[in-house]
Scaffold this motif. Structure first.
Motif, PDB file in Angstrom:
ATOM      1  N   GLU A 129       0.810  -1.218   0.000  1.00  0.00           N
ATOM      2  CA  GLU A 129       0.000   0.000   0.000  1.00  0.00           C
ATOM      3  C   GLU A 129       0.846   1.272   0.000  1.00  0.00           C
ATOM      4  O   GLU A 129       0.319   2.363   0.108  1.00  0.00           O
ATOM      5  CB  GLU A 129      -0.929  -0.011   1.213  1.00  0.00           C
ATOM      6  N   GLY A 130       2.158   1.124  -0.093  1.00  0.00           N
ATOM      7  CA  GLY A 130       3.026   2.288  -0.149  1.00  0.00           C
ATOM      8  C   GLY A 130       3.279   2.938   1.194  1.00  0.00           C
ATOM      9  O   GLY A 130       3.709   4.080   1.265  1.00  0.00           O
ATOM     10  N   LEU A 131       3.027   2.213   2.277  1.00  0.00           N
ATOM     11  CA  LEU A 131       3.251   2.756   3.615  1.00  0.00           C
ATOM     12  C   LEU A 131       4.666   2.476   4.106  1.00  0.00           C
ATOM     13  O   LEU A 131       5.220   3.237   4.885  1.00  0.00           O
ATOM     14  CB  LEU A 131       2.233   2.172   4.605  1.00  0.00           C
ATOM     15  N   VAL A 132       5.221   1.361   3.668  1.00  0.00           N
ATOM     16  CA  VAL A 132       6.573   0.962   4.071  1.00  0.00           C
ATOM     17  C   VAL A 132       7.303   0.509   2.817  1.00  0.00           C
ATOM     18  O   VAL A 132       6.733  -0.172   1.968  1.00  0.00           O
ATOM     19  CB  VAL A 132       6.525  -0.198   5.093  1.00  0.00           C
ATOM     20  N   GLY A 133       8.543   0.883   2.713  1.00  0.00           N
ATOM     21  CA  GLY A 133       9.363   0.423   1.603  1.00  0.00           C
ATOM     22  C   GLY A 133      10.613  -0.233   2.135  1.00  0.00           C
ATOM     23  O   GLY A 133      10.992  -0.051   3.290  1.00  0.00           O
ATOM     24  N   LEU A 134      11.233  -1.037   1.281  1.00  0.00           N
ATOM     25  CA  LEU A 134      12.482  -1.686   1.644  1.00  0.00           C
ATOM     26  C   LEU A 134      13.569  -1.220   0.690  1.00  0.00           C
ATOM     27  O   LEU A 134      13.344  -1.085  -0.508  1.00  0.00           O
ATOM     28  CB  LEU A 134      12.348  -3.208   1.580  1.00  0.00           C
ATOM     29  N   SER A 135      14.735  -0.986   1.239  1.00  0.00           N
ATOM     30  CA  SER A 135      15.864  -0.517   0.449  1.00  0.00           C
ATOM     31  C   SER A 135      17.032  -1.461   0.694  1.00  0.00           C
ATOM     32  O   SER A 135      17.441  -1.663   1.839  1.00  0.00           O
ATOM     33  CB  SER A 135      16.205   0.910   0.899  1.00  0.00           C
ATOM     34  N   ARG A 136      17.550  -2.052  -0.368  1.00  0.00           N
ATOM     35  CA  ARG A 136      18.673  -2.986  -0.241  1.00  0.00           C
ATOM     36  C   ARG A 136      19.977  -2.238   0.014  1.00  0.00           C
ATOM     37  O   ARG A 136      20.236  -1.197  -0.578  1.00  0.00           O
ATOM     38  CB  ARG A 136      18.828  -3.813  -1.509  1.00  0.00           C
ATOM     39  N   SER A 137      20.782  -2.783   0.893  1.00  0.00           N
ATOM     40  CA  SER A 137      22.096  -2.222   1.182  1.00  0.00           C
ATOM     41  C   SER A 137      23.012  -2.421  -0.026  1.00  0.00           C
ATOM     42  O   SER A 137      22.996  -3.480  -0.658  1.00  0.00           O
ATOM     43  CB  SER A 137      22.696  -2.925   2.404  1.00  0.00           C
ATOM     44  N   VAL A 138      23.801  -1.408  -0.351  1.00  0.00           N
ATOM     45  CA  VAL A 138      24.760  -1.551  -1.451  1.00  0.00           C
ATOM     46  C   VAL A 138      25.924  -2.436  -1.042  1.00  0.00           C
ATOM     47  O   VAL A 138      26.562  -3.072  -1.888  1.00  0.00           O
ATOM     48  CB  VAL A 138      25.278  -0.174  -1.943  1.00  0.00           C
ATOM     49  N   ASP A 139      26.205  -2.521   0.244  1.00  0.00           N
ATOM     50  CA  ASP A 139      27.302  -3.352   0.746  1.00  0.00           C
ATOM     51  C   ASP A 139      26.920  -4.824   0.852  1.00  0.00           C
ATOM     52  O   ASP A 139      27.747  -5.704   0.637  1.00  0.00           O
ATOM     53  CB  ASP A 139      27.776  -2.848   2.113  1.00  0.00           C
ATOM     54  N   ASP A 140      25.655  -5.094   1.225  1.00  0.00           N
ATOM     55  CA  ASP A 140      25.194  -6.462   1.425  1.00  0.00           C
ATOM     56  C   ASP A 140      23.734  -6.534   0.998  1.00  0.00           C
ATOM     57  O   ASP A 140      22.849  -6.086   1.722  1.00  0.00           O
ATOM     58  CB  ASP A 140      25.354  -6.858   2.897  1.00  0.00           C
ATOM     59  N   ARG A 141      23.465  -7.098  -0.154  1.00  0.00           N
ATOM     60  CA  ARG A 141      22.115  -7.126  -0.712  1.00  0.00           C
ATOM     61  C   ARG A 141      21.143  -7.924   0.132  1.00  0.00           C
ATOM     62  O   ARG A 141      19.931  -7.818  -0.036  1.00  0.00           O
ATOM     63  CB  ARG A 141      22.151  -7.688  -2.129  1.00  0.00           C
ATOM     64  N   ARG A 142      21.653  -8.741   1.062  1.00  0.00           N
ATOM     65  CA  ARG A 142      20.765  -9.495   1.945  1.00  0.00           C
ATOM     66  C   ARG A 142      20.124  -8.587   2.981  1.00  0.00           C
ATOM     67  O   ARG A 142      19.108  -8.926   3.564  1.00  0.00           O
ATOM     68  CB  ARG A 142      21.526 -10.611   2.658  1.00  0.00           C
ATOM     69  N   VAL A 143      20.721  -7.435   3.222  1.00  0.00           N
ATOM     70  CA  VAL A 143      20.227  -6.503   4.240  1.00  0.00           C
ATOM     71  C   VAL A 143      19.277  -5.505   3.587  1.00  0.00           C
ATOM     72  O   VAL A 143      19.634  -4.836   2.621  1.00  0.00           O
ATOM     73  CB  VAL A 143      21.397  -5.753   4.918  1.00  0.00           C
ATOM     74  N   ALA A 144      18.071  -5.437   4.130  1.00  0.00           N
ATOM     75  CA  ALA A 144      17.078  -4.485   3.624  1.00  0.00           C
ATOM     76  C   ALA A 144      16.707  -3.529   4.745  1.00  0.00           C
ATOM     77  O   ALA A 144      16.335  -3.955   5.840  1.00  0.00           O
ATOM     78  CB  ALA A 144      15.841  -5.222   3.129  1.00  0.00           C
ATOM     79  N   GLY A 145      16.842  -2.261   4.467  1.00  0.00           N
ATOM     80  CA  GLY A 145      16.458  -1.247   5.442  1.00  0.00           C
ATOM     81  C   GLY A 145      15.021  -0.815   5.210  1.00  0.00           C
ATOM     82  O   GLY A 145      14.515  -0.848   4.088  1.00  0.00           O
ATOM     83  N   LEU A 146      14.341  -0.429   6.273  1.00  0.00           N
ATOM     84  CA  LEU A 146      12.969   0.062   6.156  1.00  0.00           C
ATOM     85  C   LEU A 146      13.004   1.516   5.702  1.00  0.00           C
ATOM     86  O   LEU A 146      13.704   2.333   6.285  1.00  0.00           O
ATOM     87  CB  LEU A 146      12.245  -0.051   7.498  1.00  0.00           C
ATOM     88  N   VAL A 147      12.258   1.816   4.672  1.00  0.00           N
ATOM     89  CA  VAL A 147      12.162   3.175   4.153  1.00  0.00           C
ATOM     90  C   VAL A 147      10.862   3.773   4.655  1.00  0.00           C
ATOM     91  O   VAL A 147       9.797   3.174   4.526  1.00  0.00           O
ATOM     92  CB  VAL A 147      12.180   3.173   2.605  1.00  0.00           C
ATOM     93  N   LEU A 148      10.961   4.941   5.240  1.00  0.00           N
ATOM     94  CA  LEU A 148       9.803   5.603   5.809  1.00  0.00           C
ATOM     95  C   LEU A 148       9.142   6.473   4.751  1.00  0.00           C
ATOM     96  O   LEU A 148       9.675   7.516   4.384  1.00  0.00           O
ATOM     97  CB  LEU A 148      10.238   6.442   7.010  1.00  0.00           C
ATOM     98  N   THR A 149       8.003   6.037   4.248  1.00  0.00           N
ATOM     99  CA  THR A 149       7.315   6.823   3.229  1.00  0.00           C
ATOM    100  C   THR A 149       6.565   7.983   3.877  1.00  0.00           C
ATOM    101  O   THR A 149       6.224   7.938   5.061  1.00  0.00           O
ATOM    102  CB  THR A 149       6.315   5.955   2.436  1.00  0.00           C
ATOM    103  N   LYS A 150       6.305   8.998   3.120  1.00  0.00           N
ATOM    104  CA  LYS A 150       5.591  10.173   3.628  1.00  0.00           C
ATOM    105  C   LYS A 150       4.204   9.778   4.141  1.00  0.00           C
ATOM    106  O   LYS A 150       3.778  10.206   5.207  1.00  0.00           O
ATOM    107  CB  LYS A 150       5.480  11.238   2.545  1.00  0.00           C
ATOM    108  N   LYS A 151       3.526   8.929   3.388  1.00  0.00           N
ATOM    109  CA  LYS A 151       2.183   8.477   3.792  1.00  0.00           C
ATOM    110  C   LYS A 151       2.241   7.749   5.142  1.00  0.00           C
ATOM    111  O   LYS A 151       1.419   7.955   6.013  1.00  0.00           O
ATOM    112  CB  LYS A 151       1.628   7.560   2.697  1.00  0.00           C
ATOM    113  N   ARG A 152       3.268   6.894   5.309  1.00  0.00           N
ATOM    114  CA  ARG A 152       3.401   6.144   6.562  1.00  0.00           C
ATOM    115  C   ARG A 152       3.715   7.070   7.718  1.00  0.00           C
ATOM    116  O   ARG A 152       3.222   6.917   8.817  1.00  0.00           O
ATOM    117  CB  ARG A 152       4.486   5.073   6.437  1.00  0.00           C
ATOM    118  N   GLU A 153       4.555   8.048   7.455  1.00  0.00           N
ATOM    119  CA  GLU A 153       4.903   9.016   8.498  1.00  0.00           C
ATOM    120  C   GLU A 153       3.673   9.767   8.988  1.00  0.00           C
ATOM    121  O   GLU A 153       3.513  10.004  10.182  1.00  0.00           O
ATOM    122  CB  GLU A 153       5.947  10.007   7.982  1.00  0.00           C
ATOM    123  N   GLU A 154       2.806  10.147   8.053  1.00  0.00           N
ATOM    124  CA  GLU A 154       1.592  10.864   8.426  1.00  0.00           C
ATOM    125  C   GLU A 154       0.686   9.995   9.288  1.00  0.00           C
ATOM    126  O   GLU A 154       0.145  10.452  10.295  1.00  0.00           O
ATOM    127  CB  GLU A 154       0.847  11.332   7.166  1.00  0.00           C
TER     128      GLU A 154
END
Length: 101
Positions: free
Chosen positions: A51-76
């Motif tokens: 639903e575009g509330l949370v996104g995942l961003s892969r680490s450039v150093d280790d593709r197995r690691v995904a960081g949580l991306v805080l979308t504007k909609k989720r923040e609201e």
């Protein structure tokens, strides 16, 4: 109510708040912070991600690691959760008589 409007469940609400305050920047750390297994954490994040509330961003150093991306909609939505979470209990308390309190 914002949680019902976005079909957000309790575990999802907890994950939103934990990422908002910086407790858990990755799904793995989030699962540890909320004391749930990684499979449940993945399922908990699937719907908000779609639903575009949370996104995942892969680490450039280790593709197995995904960081949580805080979308504007989720923040609201996350900003409203503390207020909305108290609406239900506060409404019930208002119906108590003096003897019940």
């Amino acid at each position: 109510m914002v949680l019902e409007d976005h079909d957000i469940l309790g575990p999802q609400m907890k994950s939103f708040l934990a990422t908002q305050v910086g407790i858990a920047p990755t799904p793995l750390e989030l699962s540890k912070a909320l004391s749930v297994d990684t499979g449940l954490m993945t399922r908990t994040l699937d719907q908000p991600e779609m639903e575009g509330l949370v996104g995942l961003s892969r680490s450039v150093d280790d593709r197995r690691v995904a960081g949580l991306v805080l979308t504007k909609k989720r923040e609201e939505i996350a900003a409203e959760i503390p207020h909305v979470a108290l609406d239900g209990p506060n409404a019930r308390i208002k119906t108590f008589t003096r003897a019940q309190t």
